[in-house]
Design a protein around this motif. Structure first.
Motif, mmCIF file in Angstrom:
data_model
loop_
_atom_site.group_PDB
_atom_site.id
_atom_site.type_symbol
_atom_site.label_atom_id
_atom_site.label_comp_id
_atom_site.label_asym_id
_atom_site.label_seq_id
_atom_site.Cartn_x
_atom_site.Cartn_y
_atom_site.Cartn_z
ATOM 1 N N ASP A 189 0.832 -1.198 0.000
ATOM 2 C CA ASP A 189 0.000 0.000 0.000
ATOM 3 C C ASP A 189 0.873 1.257 0.000
ATOM 4 O OD1 ASP A 189 -2.142 1.815 0.302
ATOM 5 O OD2 ASP A 189 -2.634 1.140 2.322
ATOM 6 N N ASP A 190 1.796 1.334 0.938
ATOM 7 C CA ASP A 190 2.664 2.499 1.075
ATOM 8 C C ASP A 190 3.491 2.746 -0.185
ATOM 9 O OD1 ASP A 190 4.204 4.471 2.967
ATOM 10 O OD2 ASP A 190 5.776 3.211 2.077
ATOM 11 N N HIS A 191 4.145 1.725 -0.667
ATOM 12 C CA HIS A 191 5.075 1.900 -1.780
ATOM 13 C C HIS A 191 4.374 2.126 -3.118
ATOM 14 C CE1 HIS A 191 7.961 1.010 1.187
ATOM 15 N NE2 HIS A 191 8.743 0.180 0.521
ATOM 16 N N LEU A 192 3.295 1.391 -3.376
ATOM 17 C CA LEU A 192 2.603 1.556 -4.662
ATOM 18 C C LEU A 192 1.792 2.837 -4.705
ATOM 19 C CD1 LEU A 192 2.748 -0.386 -7.185
ATOM 20 C CD2 LEU A 192 3.660 -1.332 -5.099
ATOM 21 N N ALA A 193 1.214 3.238 -3.593
ATOM 22 C CA ALA A 193 0.490 4.514 -3.560
ATOM 23 C C ALA A 193 1.462 5.662 -3.826
ATOM 24 C CB ALA A 193 -0.220 4.706 -2.222
ATOM 25 N N ASP A 194 2.636 5.605 -3.189
ATOM 26 C CA ASP A 194 3.650 6.631 -3.408
ATOM 27 C C ASP A 194 4.086 6.648 -4.869
ATOM 28 O OD1 ASP A 194 5.620 8.646 -2.415
ATOM 29 O OD2 ASP A 194 7.061 7.096 -3.045
ATOM 30 N N LEU A 195 4.335 5.487 -5.422
ATOM 31 C CA LEU A 195 4.760 5.386 -6.819
ATOM 32 C C LEU A 195 3.701 5.972 -7.758
ATOM 33 C CD1 LEU A 195 6.627 2.459 -8.354
ATOM 34 C CD2 LEU A 195 4.617 3.312 -9.525
ATOM 35 N N GLY B 4 5.377 3.160 -20.272
ATOM 36 C CA GLY B 4 6.556 2.834 -21.054
ATOM 37 C C GLY B 4 7.826 2.951 -20.242
ATOM 38 N N PRO B 5 8.965 2.794 -20.907
ATOM 39 C CA PRO B 5 10.254 2.805 -20.212
ATOM 40 C C PRO B 5 10.481 4.040 -19.330
ATOM 41 C CG PRO B 5 10.554 2.065 -22.460
ATOM 42 C CD PRO B 5 9.126 2.524 -22.339
ATOM 43 N N ALA B 6 10.064 5.199 -19.779
ATOM 44 C CA ALA B 6 10.290 6.411 -18.979
ATOM 45 C C ALA B 6 9.571 6.327 -17.637
ATOM 46 C CB ALA B 6 9.830 7.649 -19.748
ATOM 47 N N ASP B 7 8.392 5.722 -17.612
ATOM 48 C CA ASP B 7 7.650 5.571 -16.355
ATOM 49 C C ASP B 7 8.371 4.616 -15.395
ATOM 50 O OD1 ASP B 7 5.657 7.327 -17.100
ATOM 51 O OD2 ASP B 7 4.316 5.753 -17.809
ATOM 52 N N TYR B 8 8.944 3.546 -15.945
ATOM 53 C CA TYR B 8 9.647 2.573 -15.112
ATOM 54 C C TYR B 8 11.020 3.085 -14.672
ATOM 55 C CZ TYR B 8 6.072 -0.884 -16.032
ATOM 56 O OH TYR B 8 4.879 -1.558 -16.075
ATOM 57 N N GLU B 9 11.626 3.941 -15.464
ATOM 58 C CA GLU B 9 12.953 4.480 -15.145
ATOM 59 C C GLU B 9 12.890 5.718 -14.253
ATOM 60 O OE1 GLU B 9 14.579 5.045 -19.062
ATOM 61 O OE2 GLU B 9 14.627 2.885 -19.446
ATOM 62 N N ARG B 10 11.699 6.228 -13.996
ATOM 63 C CA ARG B 10 11.532 7.413 -13.148
ATOM 64 C C ARG B 10 12.032 7.136 -11.737
ATOM 65 N NH1 ARG B 10 7.070 8.728 -9.825
ATOM 66 N NH2 ARG B 10 5.944 6.976 -10.720
ATOM 67 N N VAL B 11 12.844 8.044 -11.224
ATOM 68 C CA VAL B 11 13.358 7.915 -9.856
ATOM 69 C C VAL B 11 12.234 8.247 -8.876
ATOM 70 C CG1 VAL B 11 14.986 8.846 -8.156
ATOM 71 C CG2 VAL B 11 15.735 8.405 -10.513
ATOM 72 N N PRO C 157 22.421 3.469 -5.707
ATOM 73 C CA PRO C 157 21.837 4.477 -6.591
ATOM 74 C C PRO C 157 20.375 4.759 -6.226
ATOM 75 C CG PRO C 157 21.864 2.349 -7.697
ATOM 76 C CD PRO C 157 22.554 2.157 -6.360
ATOM 77 N N PRO C 158 19.862 5.886 -6.710
ATOM 78 C CA PRO C 158 18.456 6.211 -6.467
ATOM 79 C C PRO C 158 17.539 5.096 -6.987
ATOM 80 C CG PRO C 158 19.612 8.100 -7.348
ATOM 81 C CD PRO C 158 20.547 6.926 -7.471
ATOM 82 N N VAL C 159 16.409 4.931 -6.326
ATOM 83 C CA VAL C 159 15.465 3.862 -6.656
ATOM 84 C C VAL C 159 14.507 4.311 -7.755
ATOM 85 C CG1 VAL C 159 13.631 2.388 -5.718
ATOM 86 C CG2 VAL C 159 15.626 2.979 -4.309
ATOM 87 N N THR C 160 14.420 3.514 -8.804
ATOM 88 C CA THR C 160 13.474 3.790 -9.888
ATOM 89 C C THR C 160 12.143 3.102 -9.594
ATOM 90 O OG1 THR C 160 14.114 1.828 -11.136
ATOM 91 C CG2 THR C 160 15.346 3.897 -11.604
ATOM 92 N N ILE D 254 8.995 -1.487 -7.601
ATOM 93 C CA ILE D 254 7.961 -2.509 -7.827
ATOM 94 C C ILE D 254 8.535 -3.899 -7.569
ATOM 95 C CG2 ILE D 254 6.483 -3.613 -9.554
ATOM 96 C CD1 ILE D 254 6.275 -0.763 -10.863
ATOM 97 N N MET D 255 9.722 -4.170 -8.091
ATOM 98 C CA MET D 255 10.313 -5.494 -7.902
ATOM 99 C C MET D 255 10.664 -5.729 -6.428
ATOM 100 S SD MET D 255 9.807 -6.856 -10.687
ATOM 101 C CE MET D 255 10.462 -8.408 -10.116
ATOM 102 N N SER D 256 11.066 -4.680 -5.734
ATOM 103 C CA SER D 256 11.339 -4.783 -4.302
ATOM 104 C C SER D 256 10.074 -5.172 -3.548
ATOM 105 C CB SER D 256 11.883 -3.452 -3.784
ATOM 106 O OG SER D 256 12.013 -3.464 -2.391
ATOM 107 N N VAL D 257 8.959 -4.567 -3.902
ATOM 108 C CA VAL D 257 7.690 -4.887 -3.237
ATOM 109 C C VAL D 257 7.265 -6.314 -3.563
ATOM 110 C CG1 VAL D 257 5.230 -4.294 -3.055
ATOM 111 C CG2 VAL D 257 6.955 -2.478 -3.112
#
Length: 174
Positions: free
Chosen positions: A58-64, A128-135, A142-145, A150-153
């Motif tokens: 909930d926390d991570h996907l809502a933030d994303l 698309g890729p830009a959405d997945y590569e967004r920090v 390195p900063p988390v994209t 998503i893969m961490s969750v």
């Protein structure tokens, strides 16, 4: 490129859906005492594991997704836990875990079901890729994209689901 995004979204939705689909069978038929049972003094009970995996998602996907957490739409009041509303279980002490008091499987399942629905909506916004590569988190090196988050969750919730299933299995031995 749209086809690749469709496949990516479908795979991610499938990963989250596997936990959503498996959770009811792990909570089915448990008494309140079983939901809160700890196989050892510092072990996590089934109820806390179910809550924690839903809270992290909930926390991570809502933030994303830039959306409100399901937790803050009334679920935190329904759970009435002795934690700060922002708590997700990460870093909690054994005593804090021990103060988890929600023993109703239906409450846990209801919260997770709404978190899953929000998750699917957020995943479908990624185009698309830009959405997945967004920090999404610059507190790491390195900063988390978005993709890494998503893969961490997915990794976190599947590990906790496995732990939950293991504790459920231990109940048969207790």
């Amino acid at each position: 490129m749209a086809e690749m995004t469709d496949v990516t979204t479908a795979l991610l939705v499938d990963a989250f859906t596997r936990v959503r689909d498996g959770l009811p069978s792990q909570l089915d038929g448990l008494t309140g005492d079983q939901v809160l049972w700890r196989p050892a003094a510092d072990a996590n009970p089934i109820g806390w594991l179910a809550w924690h995996l839903a809270r992290v998602q909930d926390d991570h996907l809502a933030d994303l997704g830039g959306v409100e957490q399901v937790w803050t739409t009334g679920w935190s009041q329904r759970f009435a836990l002795p934690y700060d509303e922002a708590a997700i279980g990460y870093g909690q002490t054994s005593e804090e875990v021990g103060s988890f008091s929600v023993s109703d499987p239906e409450l846990l399942l209801g919260y997770h079901a709404e978190v899953h629905e929000m998750t699917v909506r957020v995943l479908h916004t990624l185009q698309g890729p830009a959405d997945y590569e967004r920090v999404v988190d610059e507190h790491w090196d390195p900063p988390v994209t978005a993709a890494v988050r998503i893969m961490s969750v997915v990794g976190d919730i599947t590990q906790h689901f496995g732990q939950l299933a293991y504790v459920r299995g231990l109940l048969a031995e207790a």
